[in-house]
Design an enzyme around this catalytic site. Structure first.
Site, PDB file in Angstrom:
ATOM      1  CB  SER A 178      -0.893   0.011   1.251  1.00 36.60           C
ATOM      2  OG  SER A 178      -1.512   1.273   1.449  1.00 36.60           O
ATOM      3  CE1 TYR A 191      -4.314  -2.329   5.145  1.00 33.25           C
ATOM      4  CE2 TYR A 191      -3.405  -0.137   4.808  1.00 33.25           C
ATOM      5  CZ  TYR A 191      -3.986  -1.288   4.304  1.00 33.25           C
ATOM      6  OH  TYR A 191      -4.220  -1.393   2.945  1.00 33.25           O
TER       7      TYR A 191
END
Length: 286
Positions: A178, A191
């Protein structure tokens, strides 16, 4: 300060994982002008999180290129059924497997089921993930961190370890990281930490497997319109989602899936240990 533009109607889903069927507008999984050319004909691809979002688009794109597909999902049966139907409509086979990749036993079942059904594994896409925002870092409990790492990172280790004895030269592994791995995120610390670890995992695994002829790469999406978004953030955040990138809008899954097709095909035969960045024009290091 300039107020970010609204990009979608305000909406929120109360549980994770989110449901694509409840989103409005629906994410675009299948670009109308995408025409496959047989780049993956005869191959078998496993796609975790393949029921919706980026995973659904990847599964459909792979099918258009001739690959049979195994879709792995947690519990979103209706979304998975829809993806299954879209995949088989391309004239290939599709197996859907329901379970929690955060458990090693299920990861082993995924690989054994794929081999039992198709007799081979050529492409492993480690895509499934979860995120749980916390405004106050002191509220990020160990249990949350462990859960996020089990799904986002440990599952990659388990799936690769179980798949590796069955991967021949020419096989490839593609991991979803990401943009948060590069720029961080104040409410998604755990995350983002998993996504940073995935970058290092990708680079290291690439070096470990290069002599076997197995390529390992990753994709680092920016803000993409998937069920994870309304299932994670409140209505106002969702309404402005993606407006802060240079293109001033979120991306669609079918704008990301071509990266996976490229990395899975012979077009990227001289590429390993790398990360592609479909993120709306945001320059990132690495």
């Amino acid at each position: 300060m300039h107020e970010p533009e609204r990009t979608f109607p305000p909406q929120h889903q109360g549980t994770q994982p989110g449901r694509q069927g409840e989103m409005h507008p629906q994410p675009r999984a299948d670009a109308a002008d995408y025409r496959g050319s047989g780049k993956l004909r005869g191959k078998l691809a496993i796609v975790t999180g393949g029921d919706s979002g980026i995973g659904r688009s990847v599964a459909i794109s792979f099918a258009k290129e001739g690959a049979d597909v195994v879709i792995v999902y947690l519990e979103e049966t209706e979304d998975a059924r829809h993806t299954h139907d879209r995949v088989v409509a391309e004239g290939v086979r599709c197996l859907t497997l329901k379970g929690d990749i955060g458990t090693e036993a299920f990861c082993g079942e995924v690989i054994s089921s794929a081999l039992r059904e198709f007799g081979r594994i050529d492409i492993l896409v480690n895509n499934a993930a979860e995120q749980h925002p916390q405004e106050d870092f002191t509220r990020v409990k160990r249990e949350q961190v462990e859960r996020t790492f089990r799904t986002n990172l440990f599952a990659m280790f388990d799936l690769v370890r179980h798949a590796l004895p069955h991967l021949d030269a020419g096989a490839c592994i593609i991991n979803t990281t990401s943009v948060t791995a590069y720029r961080g995120h104040p409410q998604l610390v755990d995350y983002a930490a998993t996504k940073g670890a995935i970058v290092a995992f990708t680079r290291s695994l690439s070096l470990a497997l290069v002599e076997r002829g197995i390529r390992v790469n990753a994709v680092a999406p920016g803000p993409i319109w998937t069920p994870l978004i309304p299932a994670t953030f409140d209505e106002e955040h969702v309404a402005r989602f993606g407006s802060n990138v240079p293109m001033k809008r979120p991306g669609q899954p079918d704008e990301v899936s071509p990266c996976y097709v490229f990395l899975a095909s012979a077009d990227s035969s001289y590429i390993s240990g790398q990360v592609l960045h479909p993120n709306g024009g945001e320059p990132v290091n690495g």
